[in-house]
Design a protein around this motif. Structure first.
Motif, PDB file in Angstrom:
ATOM      1  N   GLY A  70      -0.129  -5.621   9.649  1.00 23.05           N
ATOM      2  CA  GLY A  70      -1.665  -5.779   9.055  1.00 23.05           C
ATOM      3  C   GLY A  70      -2.134  -5.021   7.344  1.00 23.05           C
ATOM      4  O   GLY A  70      -3.392  -5.525   7.405  1.00 23.05           O
ATOM      5  N   GLN A  71      -1.061  -4.571   7.193  1.00 20.47           N
ATOM      6  CA  GLN A  71      -0.850  -4.078   5.738  1.00 20.47           C
ATOM      7  C   GLN A  71      -0.140  -5.270   5.126  1.00 20.47           C
ATOM      8  O   GLN A  71      -0.699  -5.415   3.623  1.00 20.47           O
ATOM      9  N   GLY A  72       0.964  -5.658   5.187  1.00 20.38           N
ATOM     10  CA  GLY A  72       1.689  -6.923   4.567  1.00 20.38           C
ATOM     11  C   GLY A  72       3.334  -6.301   4.238  1.00 20.38           C
ATOM     12  O   GLY A  72       3.411  -5.203   4.098  1.00 20.38           O
ATOM     13  N   ILE A  73       4.256  -6.669   4.363  1.00 21.46           N
ATOM     14  CA  ILE A  73       5.176  -6.721   4.549  1.00 21.46           C
ATOM     15  C   ILE A  73       5.975  -7.438   3.932  1.00 21.46           C
ATOM     16  O   ILE A  73       5.712  -8.565   3.670  1.00 21.46           O
TER      17      ILE A  73
ATOM     18  N   ASP B  87       1.605  -1.557  -7.479  1.00 27.09           N
ATOM     19  CA  ASP B  87       0.278  -1.261  -8.274  1.00 27.09           C
ATOM     20  C   ASP B  87      -0.224  -0.340  -7.379  1.00 27.09           C
ATOM     21  O   ASP B  87      -0.364  -1.321  -6.178  1.00 27.09           O
ATOM     22  N   SER B  88      -0.124   0.381  -7.423  1.00 33.09           N
ATOM     23  CA  SER B  88      -1.056   1.974  -6.937  1.00 33.09           C
ATOM     24  C   SER B  88      -2.734   1.548  -6.876  1.00 33.09           C
ATOM     25  O   SER B  88      -2.859   1.855  -5.495  1.00 33.09           O
ATOM     26  N   ALA B  89      -2.976   0.507  -7.153  1.00 30.81           N
ATOM     27  CA  ALA B  89      -4.731   0.449  -7.195  1.00 30.81           C
ATOM     28  C   ALA B  89      -5.050  -0.784  -6.188  1.00 30.81           C
ATOM     29  O   ALA B  89      -5.650  -0.161  -4.592  1.00 30.81           O
ATOM     30  N   SER B  90      -3.778  -1.984  -5.599  1.00 26.35           N
ATOM     31  CA  SER B  90      -4.061  -2.408  -4.882  1.00 26.35           C
ATOM     32  C   SER B  90      -3.302  -2.152  -3.951  1.00 26.35           C
ATOM     33  O   SER B  90      -3.227  -3.207  -2.865  1.00 26.35           O
TER      34      SER B  90
ATOM     35  N   GLY C 192       1.185  -1.418   0.254  1.00 25.55           N
ATOM     36  CA  GLY C 192       0.154   0.032  -0.015  1.00 25.55           C
ATOM     37  C   GLY C 192       1.038   1.267  -0.195  1.00 25.55           C
ATOM     38  O   GLY C 192       0.341   2.223  -0.194  1.00 25.55           O
ATOM     39  N   LEU C 193       2.431   1.283   0.391  1.00 28.34           N
ATOM     40  CA  LEU C 193       3.279   2.843   0.179  1.00 28.34           C
ATOM     41  C   LEU C 193       4.193   2.131  -1.263  1.00 28.34           C
ATOM     42  O   LEU C 193       4.772   1.383  -1.326  1.00 28.34           O
ATOM     43  N   ASP C 194       3.760   3.274  -1.374  1.00 36.44           N
ATOM     44  CA  ASP C 194       5.113   3.664  -2.872  1.00 36.44           C
ATOM     45  C   ASP C 194       6.386   2.923  -2.351  1.00 36.44           C
ATOM     46  O   ASP C 194       7.254   3.840  -1.999  1.00 36.44           O
TER      47      ASP C 194
END
Length: 382
Positions: free
Chosen positions: A207-210, A228-231, A169-171
């Motif tokens: 919780g987001q994934g690493i 993928d900036s969308a997902s 979720g982070l660029d």
């Protein structure tokens, strides 16, 4: 190939008696394309399982690659016993995972995260211990078992490796190791390069994934991965010509902390560079780090010409401690050097830029109250 056949191959190659339950191979991840291979081997018998993986991929001889140090051992060689214990007890990784791309094997050895879990912690600008950290240990080796180059003597044409966590979720081009205050220790052991990274904690993002990426170069390479900036997902660029290993860390989602994650993102957004460091350990450094009262007899030999036995007053003078006007200070110093009474002190003077000039000077409290000062040097004939 069945587990039974894999086991038979191993027995024939190594002549070892190994129970079937000690070998677990993620066969679905073993591909025919040598350039995109991934397998796992587990800590019940890492040497055996790694050998199986090599045997299923080619007819090459089993080599040093299956003698990987554990994450605990990597921390130990970096003279960090507290972190070594943490890797042994709380490693996120239940075993090791190796990915092979091109001419290199990349192995994730361990990940731990917590507060004050290292023996080497700095203080922030306010004088508080900066101890909430994540540590990652990886190994990089040549797939053909040839030794990796000495990181102290890498030439301009040598391959460098960028090891960094990435958050789903982070660029990744913006949020990577460069804004996490990394301290990286690099060394070579038995032809395998090891990297031990300490950084600001990333457990808050559980919780987001690493992810953890290992790619060629000294900085983030946007060609190595696809974001993928969308997902918010990150994947390997299969057409990338080079090393672009990508591991998904099996972190417990309950470790996530949204408030702490938000604060960390803000800190990364306002990160001021300059606090990063890379330490490359030489062979002499590794030897010096290995010496303790428990290991000195097997790793070193005494330099008898240096042996001297002195009184406590002479010892204070020798070590530069002036206690002439304060006997209580002398007692405190002795207690600091010898907290358990008689025997060799954990405190040692260490010196050396090469194995030829390296030595440790030891201090041993004797039963009669005298102190023996003795230097030890590497056993170069070992």
């Amino acid at each position: 190939m069945t587990d039974e056949k894999l086991d038979l191959l191993l027995r024939q190659a190594l002549n070892l008696e190994i129970a079937d339950h000690d070998i677990q191979i993620d066969a679905a991840k073993i591909k025919s394309d040598r350039n995109t291979t991934s397998w796992k081997y587990w800590k019940h018998f890492p040497a055996a399982a790694a050998s199986v993986a090599v045997l299923t991929l080619s007819s090459m001889m089993v080599c040093a690659a299956w003698h990987y140090l554990s994450a605990k051992d990597v921390a130990g060689k970096a003279a960090d016993p507290h972190l070594a214990q943490e890797f042994e007890q709380n490693n996120w990784i239940d075993g090791c995972e190796t990915q092979t791309y091109g001419d290199y094997d990349v192995t994730l050895l361990g990940v731990v995260s917590g507060n004050e879990i290292s023996s080497h912690l700095s203080k922030d600008d306010s004088g508080n211990i900066d101890g909430d950290k994540t540590y990652v240990a990886v190994a990089i080796s040549h797939s053909d078992c040839s030794p990796m180059p000495d990181p102290l003597n890498i030439g301009s044409d040598s391959v460098q490796f960028y090891v960094s966590p990435y958050i789903k979720g982070l660029d990744p081009a913006k949020y990577n190791i460069s804004v996490l205050g990394v301290n990286n220790t690099v060394f070579l052991s038995d032809g395998i390069q090891y990297q031990l990274l300490g950084m600001d904690t990333i457990a808050a993002f559980a919780g987001q994934g690493i992810y953890l990426g290992v790619s060629e170069g000294s900085n983030y390479n946007p060609n190595a991965y696809l974001y993928d900036s969308a997902s918010g997902t990150l994947t390997r660029n299969e057409s990338f010509n080079g090393v672009n290993a990508l591991f998904t860390l099996p972190v417990d989602p309950t470790m996530g902390d949204s408030e702490k994650a938000t604060n960390l993102i803000d800190a990364m957004d306002h990160y001021e560079s300059g606090g990063e460091s890379t330490i490359i350990l030489s062979e002499a450094d590794l030897w010096l780090n290995s010496i303790t009262p428990e290991t000195i007899s097997e790793n070193a030999v005494p330099l008898e010409s240096s042996r001297k036995t002195v009184s406590t007053d002479e010892f204070f003078q020798y070590t530069g401690n002036d206690v002439s006007n304060d006997s209580d200070t002398g007692s405190l110093i002795l207690k600091e050097y010898f907290p358990d009474g008689t025997g060799m002190s954990e405190w040692m003077t260490r010196s050396g830029t090469s194995m030829e000039d390296a030595f440790v000077e030891t201090y041993t409290l004797n039963k009669d109250g005298t102190i023996t000062i003795l230097k030890y040097v590497p056993n170069l004939n070992k």
